[in-house]
Design a protein around this motif. Structure first.
Motif, short mmCIF file in Angstrom:
data_model
loop_
_atom_site.label_atom_id
_atom_site.label_comp_id
_atom_site.label_asym_id
_atom_site.label_seq_id
_atom_site.Cartn_x
_atom_site.Cartn_y
_atom_site.Cartn_z
N ARG A 1 0.86 -1.20 0.00
CA ARG A 1 0.00 0.00 0.00
C ARG A 1 0.88 1.24 0.00
O ARG A 1 0.63 2.21 -0.70
CB ARG A 1 -0.88 -0.02 1.26
N ALA A 2 1.95 1.19 0.80
CA ALA A 2 2.88 2.33 0.87
C ALA A 2 3.52 2.56 -0.50
O ALA A 2 3.63 3.70 -0.96
CB ALA A 2 3.96 2.05 1.92
N ARG A 3 3.89 1.50 -1.16
CA ARG A 3 4.50 1.63 -2.51
C ARG A 3 3.52 2.36 -3.46
O ARG A 3 3.91 3.24 -4.22
CB ARG A 3 4.85 0.25 -3.06
N ALA A 4 2.25 1.96 -3.37
CA ALA A 4 1.24 2.58 -4.25
C ALA A 4 1.07 4.06 -3.92
O ALA A 4 0.91 4.90 -4.82
CB ALA A 4 -0.08 1.83 -4.11
N GLN A 5 1.13 4.40 -2.62
CA GLN A 5 1.00 5.82 -2.24
C GLN A 5 2.17 6.63 -2.77
O GLN A 5 2.01 7.76 -3.22
CB GLN A 5 0.98 5.95 -0.71
N GLU B 1 4.59 5.72 -13.27
CA GLU B 1 3.80 4.94 -14.24
C GLU B 1 2.87 3.95 -13.56
O GLU B 1 1.72 3.80 -13.93
CB GLU B 1 4.76 4.16 -15.15
N SER B 2 3.41 3.28 -12.52
CA SER B 2 2.62 2.26 -11.81
C SER B 2 3.36 1.92 -10.52
O SER B 2 4.56 2.20 -10.41
CB SER B 2 2.52 0.99 -12.66
N PRO B 3 2.69 1.30 -9.55
CA PRO B 3 3.42 0.88 -8.35
C PRO B 3 4.58 -0.06 -8.68
O PRO B 3 5.63 0.00 -8.04
CB PRO B 3 2.35 0.17 -7.52
N GLU B 4 4.43 -0.89 -9.69
CA GLU B 4 5.52 -1.84 -10.05
C GLU B 4 6.76 -1.11 -10.55
O GLU B 4 7.85 -1.67 -10.55
CB GLU B 4 5.07 -2.82 -11.14
N SER B 5 6.59 0.13 -10.98
CA SER B 5 7.76 0.88 -11.46
C SER B 5 8.37 1.72 -10.34
O SER B 5 9.20 2.59 -10.59
CB SER B 5 7.41 1.75 -12.66
N VAL B 6 7.95 1.47 -9.10
CA VAL B 6 8.56 2.14 -7.94
C VAL B 6 9.46 1.12 -7.25
O VAL B 6 8.97 0.15 -6.66
CB VAL B 6 7.47 2.67 -6.98
N ILE B 7 10.77 1.34 -7.34
CA ILE B 7 11.73 0.40 -6.77
C ILE B 7 12.19 0.95 -5.43
O ILE B 7 12.67 2.09 -5.35
CB ILE B 7 12.98 0.26 -7.69
N ARG C 1 12.70 -7.66 -8.97
CA ARG C 1 13.97 -7.90 -9.68
C ARG C 1 15.10 -6.97 -9.20
O ARG C 1 16.26 -7.36 -9.15
CB ARG C 1 13.65 -7.64 -11.16
N LEU C 2 14.72 -5.75 -8.80
CA LEU C 2 15.74 -4.78 -8.38
C LEU C 2 15.72 -4.57 -6.86
O LEU C 2 16.26 -3.59 -6.36
CB LEU C 2 15.53 -3.44 -9.12
N GLU C 3 15.07 -5.48 -6.14
CA GLU C 3 14.95 -5.32 -4.68
C GLU C 3 15.42 -6.58 -3.95
O GLU C 3 14.66 -7.21 -3.21
CB GLU C 3 13.49 -5.03 -4.29
N ALA C 4 16.69 -6.94 -4.12
CA ALA C 4 17.18 -8.16 -3.46
C ALA C 4 17.21 -7.98 -1.94
O ALA C 4 17.53 -6.90 -1.45
CB ALA C 4 18.59 -8.47 -3.97
N GLY C 5 16.90 -9.04 -1.24
CA GLY C 5 17.00 -9.02 0.23
C GLY C 5 15.78 -8.41 0.90
O GLY C 5 14.85 -7.95 0.24
N THR C 6 15.82 -8.42 2.24
CA THR C 6 14.70 -7.84 2.99
C THR C 6 14.72 -6.33 2.81
O THR C 6 15.74 -5.69 3.05
CB THR C 6 14.84 -8.19 4.49
N PRO C 7 13.62 -5.75 2.37
CA PRO C 7 13.62 -4.30 2.15
C PRO C 7 13.46 -3.54 3.47
O PRO C 7 13.16 -4.14 4.51
CB PRO C 7 12.39 -4.10 1.26
#
Ligand SMILES: Cc1ncc(COP(=O)(O)O)c(C=O)c1O
Length: 401
Positions: free
Chosen positions: A67-71, A79-85, A267-273
């Protein structure tokens, strides 16, 4: 809008009020209670790893994180939540791009970097140039530190592969005319990265309208926690990046012979964020969105105008374009060391930053080794500027004794 009401939401400022005048928000902003509470509430009530467990707490943590990513996506019109790394800061985000493009550059390719860039937006490109044999050139600046447009256009004729620009300078507060610079870079087919670290707290940002390939910023400079930053941009451009880090979370399948990577954003977020920090950052977004942003921006600019006038009246030299100043301004008392002024202000409980501000090439261009920098945020008041000017008058008197 009553700024004292805004200040009252910041526990660290209230704890040190009224003595402390905090004018160092370009280094890091103070955090509103809502952000601190959101981080604590996560650890108190929902702490679990994300994307991993089948259990209720992990599902709760994952949905809060996504939800935070979408905000955050909505805040910068991504462009979209998926494009927020999710990254750990601007530095990490720029390194992610610079490493990710390694396979795309060849000897002789050209990288152009803003002459006023922060070191975080210079050194990763130098390293990329070293790895690939590419060549890095600074975009020339005018005397006042703004981009020299004809010189930029001339450099573009050399066909750079990548152009990396400031959105707002961390020293001078200049906002680049990205609506001109990005389309020009695109006409020669260059990829573009915009360093928004100093922009997101002060200006509305639409990554889609900017049309850049990559846009990066840090949470801690926009009232959010440290340890979180964002890389966003065009999906296709993000997909081109080879992951700088590999490991858990970023894969689809792993065999000892071969692993298959996941799609964006994992793909660009290896490990525990940085889960709690992301949740805190979403609260910072809500805090900013609760403000009348136009009124805050006008107030910040009027405080900077007041500071510039006060400094000049005292005989300080103020750098940069007075008509293009967002968040920060740099100054010196010619003949005196910037550090001495900072120390004398600190003794009067006025917090500013002194040094080269991680922008040695810009300092060299301005003909100095360092400067003082005063920076403002939504919680500052005109009274803070009055206090700073009084302290600067005292500092000048003491230094001239
Ligand atoms: C313009 C700019 N870029 C990049 C950075 C680096 O940010 P961080 O240290 O959060 O990675 C800063 C920090 O001061 C900055 O002002």
């Amino acid at each position: 809008m009553a700024e004292p009401f805004i200040k009252s939401q910041f526990p660290a400022l209230m704890e040190h009020s009224p003595e402390l005048i905090y004018l160092d928000s370009a280094a890091t902003t103070q955090k509103p209670a809502a952000v601190l509470e959101a981080v604590q509430a996560f650890y108190l009530h929902s702490n679990a790893n994300v994307h991993r467990g089948a259990h209720a707490l992990s599902i709760k943590a994952t949905s809060a994180y996504e939800r935070a990513r979408a905000q955050i996506a909505q805040f910068v019109d991504a462009e979209s939540p998926e494009s927020v790394i999710i990254c750990y800061g601007t530095t990490h985000a720029i390194n992610t791009v610079a490493h990710g493009l390694t396979h795309q550059l060849s000897p002789g390719d050209i990288i152009l970097v803003d002459g006023a860039a922060h070191h975080a937006n210079i050194v990763p490109w130098q390293q990329l140039a070293k790895r690939t044999g590419a060549e890095l050139y600074p975009i020339p600046l005018l005397k006042n530190g703004s981009i020299d447009l004809p010189a930029y256009q001339a450099l573009l004729q050399r066909g750079p592969k990548l152009v990396s620009l400031n959105h707002v300078s961390n020293v001078l507060g200049h906002a680049n005319p990205l609506d001109v610079l990005i389309p020009l870079a695109k006409t020669v087919g260059a990829l573009t990265l915009v360093d928004g670290a100093q922009a997101v707290a002060h200006l509305p940002v639409s990554v889609r309208s900017l049309g850049c390939d990559y846009y990066v910023f840090s949470g801690h400079k926009m009232y959010g926690p440290t340890g979180v930053g964002i890389l966003t941009g065009k999906r296709q451009s993000l997909e081109q990046l080879e992951p700088m880090m590999s490991g858990g979370e970023m894969i689809k399948t792993v065999r000892f012979e071969h692993s298959e990577f996941a799609g964006l954003p994992n793909r660009l977020e290896a490990g525990t964020p940085p889960i709690a920090q992301v949740i805190g950052l979403a609260k910072a977004v809500e805090f900013i969105q609760s403000l009348d942003r136009q009124a805050v921006a006008e107030m910040e600019q009027s405080m900077l105008r007041k500071a510039r006038a006060g400094l000049q009246q005292l005989g300080y030299f103020v750098y940069g374009d007075p008509g293009n100043c967002h968040g920060a301004l740099a100054f010196n008392l010619l003949g005196e060391h910037h550090q001495d002024i900072g120390t004398l202000l600190d003794q009067q409980q006025v917090a500013i930053r002194c040094g080269y501000h991680c922008a040695m090439p810009l300092m060299e261009h301005l003909g100095t080794k360092g400067s003082c920098r005063l920076s403002v945020a939504a919680y500052n008041t005109p009274n803070d500027i009055d206090r700073a000017i009084e302290a600067l008058a005292i500092a000048k008197d003491m230094l001239s004794e």
